[in-house]
Design a protein around this motif. Structure first.
Motif, PDB file in Angstrom:
ATOM      1  N   THR A  83       0.843  -1.200   0.000  1.00  0.00           N
ATOM      2  CA  THR A  83       0.000   0.000   0.000  1.00  0.00           C
ATOM      3  C   THR A  83       0.875   1.245   0.000  1.00  0.00           C
ATOM      4  O   THR A  83       0.601   2.209  -0.715  1.00  0.00           O
ATOM      5  CB  THR A  83      -0.940  -0.007   1.224  1.00  0.00           C
ATOM      6  OG1 THR A  83      -1.662  -1.244   1.253  1.00  0.00           O
ATOM      7  CG2 THR A  83      -1.912   1.139   1.185  1.00  0.00           C
ATOM      8  N   TYR A  93       2.352   1.766  -3.531  1.00  0.00           N
ATOM      9  CA  TYR A  93       1.355   2.312  -4.460  1.00  0.00           C
ATOM     10  C   TYR A  93       1.122   3.793  -4.173  1.00  0.00           C
ATOM     11  O   TYR A  93       1.045   4.605  -5.099  1.00  0.00           O
ATOM     12  CB  TYR A  93       0.039   1.529  -4.362  1.00  0.00           C
ATOM     13  CG  TYR A  93      -0.965   1.978  -5.383  1.00  0.00           C
ATOM     14  CD1 TYR A  93      -0.961   1.437  -6.659  1.00  0.00           C
ATOM     15  CD2 TYR A  93      -1.905   2.962  -5.096  1.00  0.00           C
ATOM     16  CE1 TYR A  93      -1.862   1.862  -7.620  1.00  0.00           C
ATOM     17  CE2 TYR A  93      -2.810   3.391  -6.040  1.00  0.00           C
ATOM     18  CZ  TYR A  93      -2.785   2.839  -7.301  1.00  0.00           C
ATOM     19  OH  TYR A  93      -3.669   3.267  -8.251  1.00  0.00           O
ATOM     20  N   ILE A 120      -5.607  -1.817 -12.178  1.00  0.00           N
ATOM     21  CA  ILE A 120      -5.379  -2.428 -10.869  1.00  0.00           C
ATOM     22  C   ILE A 120      -4.558  -3.698 -11.085  1.00  0.00           C
ATOM     23  O   ILE A 120      -4.407  -4.161 -12.217  1.00  0.00           O
ATOM     24  CB  ILE A 120      -6.709  -2.728 -10.134  1.00  0.00           C
ATOM     25  CG1 ILE A 120      -7.568  -3.712 -10.913  1.00  0.00           C
ATOM     26  CG2 ILE A 120      -7.480  -1.452  -9.868  1.00  0.00           C
ATOM     27  CD1 ILE A 120      -8.784  -4.210 -10.153  1.00  0.00           C
ATOM     28  N   ARG A 165     -11.201  -1.518  -6.733  1.00  0.00           N
ATOM     29  CA  ARG A 165     -11.190  -0.316  -7.572  1.00  0.00           C
ATOM     30  C   ARG A 165     -11.864   0.849  -6.842  1.00  0.00           C
ATOM     31  O   ARG A 165     -11.385   1.983  -6.888  1.00  0.00           O
ATOM     32  CB  ARG A 165     -11.883  -0.596  -8.899  1.00  0.00           C
ATOM     33  CG  ARG A 165     -11.734   0.546  -9.887  1.00  0.00           C
ATOM     34  CD  ARG A 165     -12.273   0.172 -11.251  1.00  0.00           C
ATOM     35  NE  ARG A 165     -11.592  -0.929 -11.874  1.00  0.00           N
ATOM     36  CZ  ARG A 165     -10.450  -0.831 -12.551  1.00  0.00           C
ATOM     37  NH1 ARG A 165      -9.857   0.329 -12.653  1.00  0.00           N
ATOM     38  NH2 ARG A 165      -9.902  -1.888 -13.104  1.00  0.00           N
ATOM     39  N   TYR A 170     -12.080   1.207  -3.538  1.00  0.00           N
ATOM     40  CA  TYR A 170     -11.175   1.597  -2.455  1.00  0.00           C
ATOM     41  C   TYR A 170     -10.022   2.437  -2.983  1.00  0.00           C
ATOM     42  O   TYR A 170      -9.674   3.464  -2.407  1.00  0.00           O
ATOM     43  CB  TYR A 170     -10.635   0.360  -1.726  1.00  0.00           C
ATOM     44  CG  TYR A 170      -9.614   0.716  -0.665  1.00  0.00           C
ATOM     45  CD1 TYR A 170     -10.014   1.223   0.571  1.00  0.00           C
ATOM     46  CD2 TYR A 170      -8.251   0.593  -0.902  1.00  0.00           C
ATOM     47  CE1 TYR A 170      -9.074   1.587   1.539  1.00  0.00           C
ATOM     48  CE2 TYR A 170      -7.312   0.941   0.049  1.00  0.00           C
ATOM     49  CZ  TYR A 170      -7.734   1.436   1.271  1.00  0.00           C
ATOM     50  OH  TYR A 170      -6.810   1.797   2.213  1.00  0.00           O
ATOM     51  N   LEU A 171      -9.431   2.007  -4.097  1.00  0.00           N
ATOM     52  CA  LEU A 171      -8.298   2.766  -4.642  1.00  0.00           C
ATOM     53  C   LEU A 171      -8.729   4.138  -5.141  1.00  0.00           C
ATOM     54  O   LEU A 171      -7.967   5.096  -5.033  1.00  0.00           O
ATOM     55  CB  LEU A 171      -7.616   1.991  -5.771  1.00  0.00           C
ATOM     56  CG  LEU A 171      -6.632   0.916  -5.335  1.00  0.00           C
ATOM     57  CD1 LEU A 171      -5.975   0.269  -6.545  1.00  0.00           C
ATOM     58  CD2 LEU A 171      -5.577   1.453  -4.403  1.00  0.00           C
ATOM     59  N   THR A 172      -9.943   4.260  -5.653  1.00  0.00           N
ATOM     60  CA  THR A 172     -10.437   5.575  -6.059  1.00  0.00           C
ATOM     61  C   THR A 172     -10.546   6.491  -4.849  1.00  0.00           C
ATOM     62  O   THR A 172     -10.091   7.638  -4.878  1.00  0.00           O
ATOM     63  CB  THR A 172     -11.800   5.452  -6.764  1.00  0.00           C
ATOM     64  OG1 THR A 172     -11.653   4.628  -7.912  1.00  0.00           O
ATOM     65  CG2 THR A 172     -12.335   6.810  -7.178  1.00  0.00           C
ATOM     66  N   PHE A 210      -8.955   6.132  -1.989  1.00  0.00           N
ATOM     67  CA  PHE A 210      -7.581   6.286  -1.513  1.00  0.00           C
ATOM     68  C   PHE A 210      -6.855   7.366  -2.316  1.00  0.00           C
ATOM     69  O   PHE A 210      -6.214   8.262  -1.756  1.00  0.00           O
ATOM     70  CB  PHE A 210      -6.878   4.926  -1.664  1.00  0.00           C
ATOM     71  CG  PHE A 210      -5.441   4.889  -1.265  1.00  0.00           C
ATOM     72  CD1 PHE A 210      -5.071   4.722   0.054  1.00  0.00           C
ATOM     73  CD2 PHE A 210      -4.439   4.985  -2.227  1.00  0.00           C
ATOM     74  CE1 PHE A 210      -3.731   4.659   0.419  1.00  0.00           C
ATOM     75  CE2 PHE A 210      -3.101   4.927  -1.883  1.00  0.00           C
ATOM     76  CZ  PHE A 210      -2.749   4.757  -0.548  1.00  0.00           C
ATOM     77  N   ARG A 211      -6.976   7.327  -3.647  1.00  0.00           N
ATOM     78  CA  ARG A 211      -6.303   8.292  -4.515  1.00  0.00           C
ATOM     79  C   ARG A 211      -6.866   9.705  -4.318  1.00  0.00           C
ATOM     80  O   ARG A 211      -6.115  10.676  -4.303  1.00  0.00           O
ATOM     81  CB  ARG A 211      -6.448   7.858  -5.978  1.00  0.00           C
ATOM     82  CG  ARG A 211      -5.634   6.634  -6.314  1.00  0.00           C
ATOM     83  CD  ARG A 211      -6.085   5.973  -7.600  1.00  0.00           C
ATOM     84  NE  ARG A 211      -6.056   6.822  -8.753  1.00  0.00           N
ATOM     85  CZ  ARG A 211      -5.226   6.686  -9.779  1.00  0.00           C
ATOM     86  NH1 ARG A 211      -4.346   5.704  -9.795  1.00  0.00           N
ATOM     87  NH2 ARG A 211      -5.277   7.526 -10.812  1.00  0.00           N
TER      88      ARG A 211
END
Length: 175
Positions: free
Chosen positions: A69, A72, A107, A132, A134-136, A138-139
């Motif tokens: 994490t 990334y 991803i 996807r 979560y990463l959105t 997060f970003r």
């Protein structure tokens, strides 16, 4: 001198893993699947604290899912700084980085993902959709906190000491 690793350990109580990526709780204002963070310090604060020191390392020994994490996040901060310009105002930077955070991205397991050798793909379609989302989230949160660090008190120009890292590549990789 070794690289700095994440202090977050994955335990079943407040986080989960997708593939081998730690899905950690976030202090966020953005809608998404992340659990709320109980403490004042979360993974995004850690990414921003360790970014400048870790950027100089070409090798990074992964000691757990939270390190993936961290990797990334550091690569995303590098991408954000590359998109910004020293002459951009805070409002322009917010627009650029929120567009970058929300745009379609690869991803682990996708063909265009540059770190497929380091990350496992999600197990199924539901896990992929969750990841996807979560990463959105997060970003988006990482981009907004980066803006706060970049601009601090000056709304017209970013901090030159942060912008100096816009051309550096952590582990010689980029997203």
């Amino acid at each position: 001198m070794p690289a700095y690793h994440s202090t977050f350990l994955v335990d079943g109580a407040n986080s989960r893993e997708v593939g081998d990526f730690a899905v950690l709780p976030l202090k966020t204002k953005f809608k998404g699947p992340s659990l709320p963070c109980d403490s004042e310090y979360d993974i995004i604060d850690e990414i921003l604290d360790l970014f400048r020191a870790n950027t100089f390392f070409k090798n990074f020994q992964i000691k757990g899912p939270a390190d993936r994490t961290l990797i990334y996040g550091i690569l995303f901060v590098s991408q954000c700084l590359y998109k910004l310009n020293i002459r951009m105002s805070k409002s322009e930077s917010v627009r650029v980085l929120l567009n970058l955070a929300s745009e379609d991205f690869a991803i682990p397991g996708d063909i265009g993902f540059p770190l497929n050798s380091l990350y496992q793909a999600p197990k199924d379609r539901n896990e992929s959709i969750f990841f996807r989302q979560y990463l959105t989230q997060f970003r988006q949160e990482l981009a907004m906190r980066l803006i706060e660090r970049l601009y601090g008190k000056d709304e017209l120009k970013p901090n030159k000491f942060w912008m100096a890292f816009s051309r550096k590549k952590f582990m010689n990789k980029s997203l």
